[in-house]
Write a protein that holds these residues in place. Structure first.
Motif, PDB file in Angstrom:
ATOM      1  N   ALA A   1     -20.679 -32.052   4.995  1.00 15.99           N
ATOM      2  CA  ALA A   1     -20.334 -32.666   6.178  1.00 15.99           C
ATOM      3  C   ALA A   1     -21.172 -33.574   7.003  1.00 15.99           C
ATOM      4  CB  ALA A   1     -19.891 -31.414   7.166  1.00 15.99           C
ATOM      5  N   VAL A   2     -22.251 -33.417   7.150  1.00 15.68           N
ATOM      6  CA  VAL A   2     -23.541 -34.015   7.696  1.00 15.68           C
ATOM      7  C   VAL A   2     -23.492 -35.402   6.825  1.00 15.68           C
ATOM      8  CG1 VAL A   2     -26.030 -34.433   7.904  1.00 15.68           C
ATOM      9  CG2 VAL A   2     -24.710 -32.270   8.614  1.00 15.68           C
TER      10      VAL A   2
ATOM     11  N   GLY B   1     -15.285 -24.893   5.698  1.00 12.39           N
ATOM     12  CA  GLY B   1     -16.467 -23.983   5.239  1.00 12.39           C
ATOM     13  C   GLY B   1     -16.637 -22.968   6.549  1.00 12.39           C
ATOM     14  N   THR B   2     -16.142 -22.884   7.522  1.00 14.29           N
ATOM     15  CA  THR B   2     -16.371 -22.006   8.562  1.00 14.29           C
ATOM     16  C   THR B   2     -15.229 -21.057   8.492  1.00 14.29           C
ATOM     17  OG1 THR B   2     -14.954 -23.235  10.053  1.00 14.29           O
ATOM     18  CG2 THR B   2     -17.351 -23.556  10.288  1.00 14.29           C
TER      19      THR B   2
ATOM     20  N   SER C   1     -21.167 -26.764   2.633  1.00 14.93           N
ATOM     21  CA  SER C   1     -20.020 -27.442   3.275  1.00 14.93           C
ATOM     22  C   SER C   1     -20.762 -28.091   4.598  1.00 14.93           C
ATOM     23  CB  SER C   1     -19.040 -26.301   3.739  1.00 14.93           C
ATOM     24  OG  SER C   1     -19.628 -25.517   4.643  1.00 14.93           O
ATOM     25  N   THR C   2     -21.842 -27.364   5.035  1.00  9.21           N
ATOM     26  CA  THR C   2     -22.505 -28.223   6.169  1.00  9.21           C
ATOM     27  C   THR C   2     -23.149 -29.341   5.606  1.00  9.21           C
ATOM     28  OG1 THR C   2     -22.818 -26.101   7.301  1.00  9.21           O
ATOM     29  CG2 THR C   2     -24.105 -27.792   7.921  1.00  9.21           C
TER      30      THR C   2
ATOM     31  N   GLY D   1     -15.387 -35.288   6.557  1.00  7.56           N
ATOM     32  CA  GLY D   1     -16.505 -34.462   6.869  1.00  7.56           C
ATOM     33  C   GLY D   1     -15.917 -33.203   8.017  1.00  7.56           C
ATOM     34  N   THR D   2     -15.285 -33.525   8.900  1.00  2.58           N
ATOM     35  CA  THR D   2     -14.660 -32.590   9.786  1.00  2.58           C
ATOM     36  C   THR D   2     -13.878 -31.534   8.956  1.00  2.58           C
ATOM     37  OG1 THR D   2     -14.399 -34.030  11.767  1.00  2.58           O
ATOM     38  CG2 THR D   2     -13.215 -32.247  11.681  1.00  2.58           C
TER      39      THR D   2
ATOM     40  N   THR E   1     -21.750 -21.802   3.159  1.00  2.76           N
ATOM     41  CA  THR E   1     -22.005 -22.286   4.257  1.00  2.76           C
ATOM     42  C   THR E   1     -23.244 -23.696   4.210  1.00  2.76           C
ATOM     43  OG1 THR E   1     -21.693 -20.200   5.126  1.00  2.76           O
ATOM     44  CG2 THR E   1     -23.203 -21.849   6.712  1.00  2.76           C
TER      45      THR E   1
ATOM     46  N   TYR F   1     -20.473 -37.581   7.562  1.00  4.52           N
ATOM     47  CA  TYR F   1     -20.519 -38.060   8.942  1.00  4.52           C
ATOM     48  C   TYR F   1     -21.503 -39.190   9.100  1.00  4.52           C
ATOM     49  CZ  TYR F   1     -18.439 -33.996  11.299  1.00  4.52           C
ATOM     50  OH  TYR F   1     -17.395 -33.084  11.742  1.00  4.52           O
TER      51      TYR F   1
ATOM     52  N   VAL G   1     -14.112 -30.600   5.855  1.00  3.35           N
ATOM     53  CA  VAL G   1     -14.837 -29.879   5.125  1.00  3.35           C
ATOM     54  C   VAL G   1     -15.805 -29.029   5.893  1.00  3.35           C
ATOM     55  CG1 VAL G   1     -17.149 -29.912   3.610  1.00  3.35           C
ATOM     56  CG2 VAL G   1     -15.394 -31.400   3.170  1.00  3.35           C
ATOM     57  N   TYR G   2     -16.005 -29.235   7.156  1.00  3.32           N
ATOM     58  CA  TYR G   2     -16.814 -28.233   7.977  1.00  3.32           C
ATOM     59  C   TYR G   2     -15.653 -26.974   8.338  1.00  3.32           C
ATOM     60  CZ  TYR G   2     -19.618 -26.073  11.409  1.00  3.32           C
ATOM     61  OH  TYR G   2     -20.286 -25.418  12.379  1.00  3.32           O
TER      62      TYR G   2
END
Length: 143
Positions: free
Chosen positions: A62-63, A125-126, A58-59, A118-119, A55, A66, A121-122
């Motif tokens: 993603a950040v 990760g979820t 991956s966040t 990034g999308t 978590t 982006y 990967v996020y």
């Protein structure tokens, strides 16, 4: 005092702080790991420490992607952008200076690519869930 969410493998505790027996079905450590089919699609149950790491990273990834993507789109649309000036300088120093419209297209496409990365990967990760974090709404064992 430890709780079952601390990743403590020696003893699990319920919401009130009482210890849970090792062979109790309510013990989150007894939930099997691996892929599951949930109401929101496929999910993967992993040990809680791995869930926290997935978590966080991956966040973070993603950040960062982006940020890079929007910075490249900004460089594609602004003539006086610091990033664009740096890229033009580096390309000119290397002797590979593309025409202006090609440079804009490359920067814009690369920026959108970073945003899509990034999308992805996020979203991936979820899909992870820690042991004992709650069961699927469709699970027949839940009453």
């Amino acid at each position: 005092m430890s709780s079952s969410t601390d990743g403590d493998s020696s003893q699990a505790f319920d919401e009130t702080g009482d210890p849970i027996a090792g062979d109790d079905d309510a013990d989150p450590r007894n939930e099997p790991t691996g892929p599951r089919k949930g109401p929101g699609g496929r999910e993967i149950v992993v040990p809680f420490r791995l869930y926290k790491a997935v978590t966080v990273f991956s966040t973070l990834a993603a950040v960062v992607t982006y940020f890079v993507g929007f910075t490249l789109i900004d460089a594609a649309t602004l003539q006086i952008s610091f990033v664009r000036t740096t890229i033009v300088y580096l390309l000119d120093s290397a002797g590979v200076m593309p025409p202006e419209d090609v440079l804009v297209a490359i920067l814009a496409i690369t920026g959108v690519g970073f945003i899509l990365l990034g999308t992805a990967v996020y979203v991936l990760g979820t899909r992870f869930r820690g042991q004992g974090m709650g069961k699927s709404q469709d699970d027949p064992s839940e009453t």
